[in-house]
Design a protein around this motif. Structure first.
Motif, PDB file in Angstrom:
ATOM      1  N   ILE A  81      -3.166  25.466 -16.649  1.00 57.86           N
ATOM      2  CA  ILE A  81      -3.462  24.949 -15.312  1.00 57.86           C
ATOM      3  C   ILE A  81      -2.545  23.772 -15.046  1.00 57.86           C
ATOM      4  O   ILE A  81      -2.359  22.899 -15.899  1.00 57.86           O
ATOM      5  CB  ILE A  81      -4.938  24.529 -15.198  1.00 57.86           C
ATOM      6  CG1 ILE A  81      -5.808  25.760 -15.366  1.00 57.86           C
ATOM      7  CG2 ILE A  81      -5.201  23.835 -13.872  1.00 57.86           C
ATOM      8  CD1 ILE A  81      -7.258  25.550 -15.197  1.00 57.86           C
ATOM      9  N   LYS A  82      -1.969  23.789 -13.853  1.00 59.14           N
ATOM     10  CA  LYS A  82      -1.063  22.715 -13.454  1.00 59.14           C
ATOM     11  C   LYS A  82      -1.426  22.320 -12.024  1.00 59.14           C
ATOM     12  O   LYS A  82      -1.594  23.172 -11.167  1.00 59.14           O
ATOM     13  CB  LYS A  82       0.384  23.207 -13.510  1.00 59.14           C
ATOM     14  CG  LYS A  82       1.408  22.113 -13.296  1.00 59.14           C
ATOM     15  CD  LYS A  82       2.815  22.660 -13.354  1.00 59.14           C
ATOM     16  CE  LYS A  82       3.200  22.961 -14.774  1.00 59.14           C
ATOM     17  NZ  LYS A  82       4.600  23.323 -14.935  1.00 59.14           N
ATOM     18  N   ALA A  83      -1.571  21.007 -11.772  1.00 56.56           N
ATOM     19  CA  ALA A  83      -1.858  20.497 -10.429  1.00 56.56           C
ATOM     20  C   ALA A  83      -0.778  19.496 -10.059  1.00 56.56           C
ATOM     21  O   ALA A  83      -0.644  18.465 -10.723  1.00 56.56           O
ATOM     22  CB  ALA A  83      -3.234  19.836 -10.368  1.00 56.56           C
ATOM     23  N   ASP A  84      -0.015  19.820  -9.035  1.00 53.74           N
ATOM     24  CA  ASP A  84       1.069  18.941  -8.571  1.00 53.74           C
ATOM     25  C   ASP A  84       1.936  18.430  -9.710  1.00 53.74           C
ATOM     26  O   ASP A  84       2.243  17.244  -9.801  1.00 53.74           O
ATOM     27  CB  ASP A  84       0.503  17.766  -7.768  1.00 53.74           C
ATOM     28  CG  ASP A  84       0.043  18.177  -6.376  1.00 53.74           C
ATOM     29  OD1 ASP A  84       0.393  19.295  -5.940  1.00 53.74           O
ATOM     30  OD2 ASP A  84      -0.655  17.389  -5.721  1.00 53.74           O
ATOM     31  N   GLY A  85       2.305  19.325 -10.610  1.00 52.27           N
ATOM     32  CA  GLY A  85       3.211  18.972 -11.698  1.00 52.27           C
ATOM     33  C   GLY A  85       2.543  18.463 -12.954  1.00 52.27           C
ATOM     34  O   GLY A  85       3.189  18.332 -13.989  1.00 52.27           O
ATOM     35  N   THR A  86       1.252  18.154 -12.918  1.00 52.73           N
ATOM     36  CA  THR A  86       0.542  17.690 -14.108  1.00 52.73           C
ATOM     37  C   THR A  86      -0.023  18.892 -14.847  1.00 52.73           C
ATOM     38  O   THR A  86      -0.818  19.646 -14.291  1.00 52.73           O
ATOM     39  CB  THR A  86      -0.619  16.738 -13.730  1.00 52.73           C
ATOM     40  OG1 THR A  86      -0.084  15.604 -13.046  1.00 52.73           O
ATOM     41  CG2 THR A  86      -1.370  16.278 -14.962  1.00 52.73           C
ATOM     42  N   GLN A  87       0.398  19.073 -16.093  1.00 52.13           N
ATOM     43  CA  GLN A  87      -0.093  20.176 -16.927  1.00 52.13           C
ATOM     44  C   GLN A  87      -1.368  19.737 -17.634  1.00 52.13           C
ATOM     45  O   GLN A  87      -1.432  18.651 -18.200  1.00 52.13           O
ATOM     46  CB  GLN A  87       0.962  20.555 -17.965  1.00 52.13           C
ATOM     47  CG  GLN A  87       0.548  21.663 -18.900  1.00 52.13           C
ATOM     48  CD  GLN A  87       0.647  23.032 -18.268  1.00 52.13           C
ATOM     49  OE1 GLN A  87       1.613  23.327 -17.584  1.00 52.13           O
ATOM     50  NE2 GLN A  87      -0.343  23.857 -18.468  1.00 52.13           N
ATOM     51  N   PHE A  88      -2.399  20.584 -17.594  1.00 49.41           N
ATOM     52  CA  PHE A  88      -3.666  20.305 -18.258  1.00 49.41           C
ATOM     53  C   PHE A  88      -3.799  21.182 -19.491  1.00 49.41           C
ATOM     54  O   PHE A  88      -3.374  22.335 -19.480  1.00 49.41           O
ATOM     55  CB  PHE A  88      -4.843  20.603 -17.322  1.00 49.41           C
ATOM     56  CG  PHE A  88      -4.880  19.748 -16.104  1.00 49.41           C
ATOM     57  CD1 PHE A  88      -5.607  18.568 -16.087  1.00 49.41           C
ATOM     58  CD2 PHE A  88      -4.181  20.109 -14.964  1.00 49.41           C
ATOM     59  CE1 PHE A  88      -5.627  17.774 -14.955  1.00 49.41           C
ATOM     60  CE2 PHE A  88      -4.206  19.325 -13.835  1.00 49.41           C
ATOM     61  CZ  PHE A  88      -4.935  18.149 -13.828  1.00 49.41           C
ATOM     62  N   THR A  89      -4.402  20.644 -20.529  1.00 50.42           N
ATOM     63  CA  THR A  89      -4.747  21.443 -21.690  1.00 50.42           C
ATOM     64  C   THR A  89      -6.178  21.896 -21.486  1.00 50.42           C
ATOM     65  O   THR A  89      -7.081  21.062 -21.345  1.00 50.42           O
ATOM     66  CB  THR A  89      -4.632  20.609 -22.985  1.00 50.42           C
ATOM     67  OG1 THR A  89      -3.299  20.106 -23.084  1.00 50.42           O
ATOM     68  CG2 THR A  89      -4.958  21.444 -24.196  1.00 50.42           C
ATOM     69  N   THR A  90      -6.384  23.208 -21.418  1.00 51.91           N
ATOM     70  CA  THR A  90      -7.730  23.735 -21.191  1.00 51.91           C
ATOM     71  C   THR A  90      -8.373  24.105 -22.514  1.00 51.91           C
ATOM     72  O   THR A  90      -7.697  24.322 -23.508  1.00 51.91           O
ATOM     73  CB  THR A  90      -7.702  24.982 -20.289  1.00 51.91           C
ATOM     74  OG1 THR A  90      -7.013  26.034 -20.973  1.00 51.91           O
ATOM     75  CG2 THR A  90      -7.028  24.701 -18.970  1.00 51.91           C
ATOM     76  N   THR A  91      -9.691  24.187 -22.490  1.00 56.20           N
ATOM     77  CA  THR A  91     -10.427  24.610 -23.676  1.00 56.20           C
ATOM     78  C   THR A  91     -10.859  26.063 -23.542  1.00 56.20           C
ATOM     79  O   THR A  91     -11.673  26.536 -24.314  1.00 56.20           O
ATOM     80  CB  THR A  91     -11.658  23.719 -23.896  1.00 56.20           C
ATOM     81  OG1 THR A  91     -12.520  23.853 -22.759  1.00 56.20           O
ATOM     82  CG2 THR A  91     -11.269  22.279 -24.104  1.00 56.20           C
ATOM     83  N   GLY A  92     -10.340  26.764 -22.561  1.00 53.50           N
ATOM     84  CA  GLY A  92     -10.675  28.176 -22.374  1.00 53.50           C
ATOM     85  C   GLY A  92     -11.668  28.398 -21.258  1.00 53.50           C
ATOM     86  O   GLY A  92     -11.757  29.488 -20.714  1.00 53.50           O
TER      87      GLY A  92
END
Length: 115
Positions: free
Chosen positions: A11-22
């Motif tokens: 998941i990426k919001a306005d260039g910020t990448q998130f690490t998801t837990t699934g």
């Protein structure tokens, strides 16, 4: 031959990448149907959304995420499909959880498109 249907989601919001837990989801349809009587239904527009449980990384720009009102959020599923949410903003009340170091985020927006 087997086909991959799940795995790491990005998941990426306005260039910020998130690490998801699934734990992430997006709607398959832009409408919601409800039966009114046998053989009859009503249809309503569904608000496009992306929900995700992300790792509470110390580098996560929380203020930027919480104050943005016109984000583009991209959700890449483990099976290769992608959902893009435009005009997105955070709804509900995200809470940082100390026991597992995660944050549940819920974006709603003006348009959701499957690519």
């Amino acid at each position: 031959m087997g086909k991959k249907v799940a795995g790491t989601a990005y998941i990426k919001a306005d260039g910020t990448q998130f690490t998801t837990t699934g734990g992430a989801e997006a709607p398959l349809s832009s409408t919601k149907r409800e039966t009114v009587a046998v053989g009859f239904f009503k249809e309503e527009d569904r608000v496009p959304f992306i929900k995700a449980t992300v790792v509470n990384d110390p580098d996560l720009p929380i203020d930027k995420i919480m104050n943005a009102t016109d984000q583009t959020v991209t959700f890449e599923f483990g099976n290769g499909t992608t959902y893009v949410l435009s005009g997105a903003y955070i709804v509900d009340e995200p809470i940082a959880k100390g026991d597992d170091g995660t944050i549940d985020l819920n974006w709603e927006g003006t348009k959701g498109v499957w690519l």
